[in-house]
Design a protein around this motif. Structure first.
Motif, PDB file in Angstrom:
ATOM      1  N   GLY A  45       0.837  -1.197   0.000  1.00 18.87           N
ATOM      2  CA  GLY A  45       0.000   0.000   0.000  1.00 18.87           C
ATOM      3  C   GLY A  45       0.865   1.238   0.000  1.00 18.87           C
ATOM      4  N   GLY A  46       0.253   2.367   0.307  1.00 25.23           N
ATOM      5  CA  GLY A  46       1.015   3.603   0.309  1.00 25.23           C
ATOM      6  C   GLY A  46       0.253   4.748   0.928  1.00 25.23           C
ATOM      7  N   VAL A  47       0.914   5.883   0.991  1.00 24.14           N
ATOM      8  CA  VAL A  47       0.330   7.114   1.525  1.00 24.14           C
ATOM      9  C   VAL A  47       0.675   8.264   0.588  1.00 24.14           C
ATOM     10  CG1 VAL A  47       0.370   6.360   3.932  1.00 24.14           C
ATOM     11  CG2 VAL A  47       2.349   7.530   2.985  1.00 24.14           C
ATOM     12  N   TYR A  48      -0.130   9.317   0.643  1.00 27.29           N
ATOM     13  CA  TYR A  48       0.128  10.486  -0.182  1.00 27.29           C
ATOM     14  C   TYR A  48      -0.388  11.730   0.535  1.00 27.29           C
ATOM     15  CZ  TYR A  48      -4.743   9.586  -1.419  1.00 27.29           C
ATOM     16  OH  TYR A  48      -6.085   9.343  -1.365  1.00 27.29           O
ATOM     17  N   ALA A  49       0.183  12.875   0.202  1.00 28.78           N
ATOM     18  CA  ALA A  49      -0.226  14.146   0.794  1.00 28.78           C
ATOM     19  C   ALA A  49       0.078  15.276  -0.174  1.00 28.78           C
ATOM     20  CB  ALA A  49       0.495  14.378   2.112  1.00 28.78           C
ATOM     21  N   SER A  50      -0.697  16.356  -0.072  1.00 34.45           N
ATOM     22  CA  SER A  50      -0.445  17.535  -0.894  1.00 34.45           C
ATOM     23  C   SER A  50      -0.897  18.772  -0.131  1.00 34.45           C
ATOM     24  CB  SER A  50      -1.183  17.451  -2.233  1.00 34.45           C
ATOM     25  OG  SER A  50      -2.577  17.501  -2.037  1.00 34.45           O
ATOM     26  N   GLY A  51      -0.311  19.889  -0.492  1.00 35.49           N
ATOM     27  CA  GLY A  51      -0.686  21.165   0.103  1.00 35.49           C
ATOM     28  C   GLY A  51      -0.387  22.279  -0.873  1.00 35.49           C
TER      29      GLY A  51
END
Length: 84
Positions: A45-51
């Motif tokens: 699986g994985g994770v992601y983020a943005s701003g």
């Protein structure tokens, strides 16, 4: 990402409007700023983020700012062997 884009949330923000009686125009809002994205993709699986942070400008429109943030995670429900 460094970008300058039209705000398309409404007809007024995108195309603007004109008052034919007084000759006033307003709208046509543009979003100018920066957005950063990051992610990690693991085997299961994985994770992601943005701003992002943007300035909003338009004709006869009060100057404003906008911030956006997002994050998430996912996992693989089904996994097969690689065919190479």
């Amino acid at each position: 990402e460094i970008a300058r884009k039209s705000v398309t949330d409404s007809y007024l923000s995108y195309a603007g409007a004109k008052d034919s009686l007084y000759g006033l125009t307003w709208g046509g809002v543009t979003r100018t700023g920066i957005k950063l994205d990051t992610s990690y993709d693991g085997e299961d699986g994985g994770v992601y983020a943005s701003g992002g942070y943007y300035g909003l400008t338009g004709k006869n429109v009060a100057k404003n700012t906008m911030a956006e943030f997002g994050a998430g995670a996912y996992w693989r429900a089904y996994k097969t062997n690689d065919f190479t």
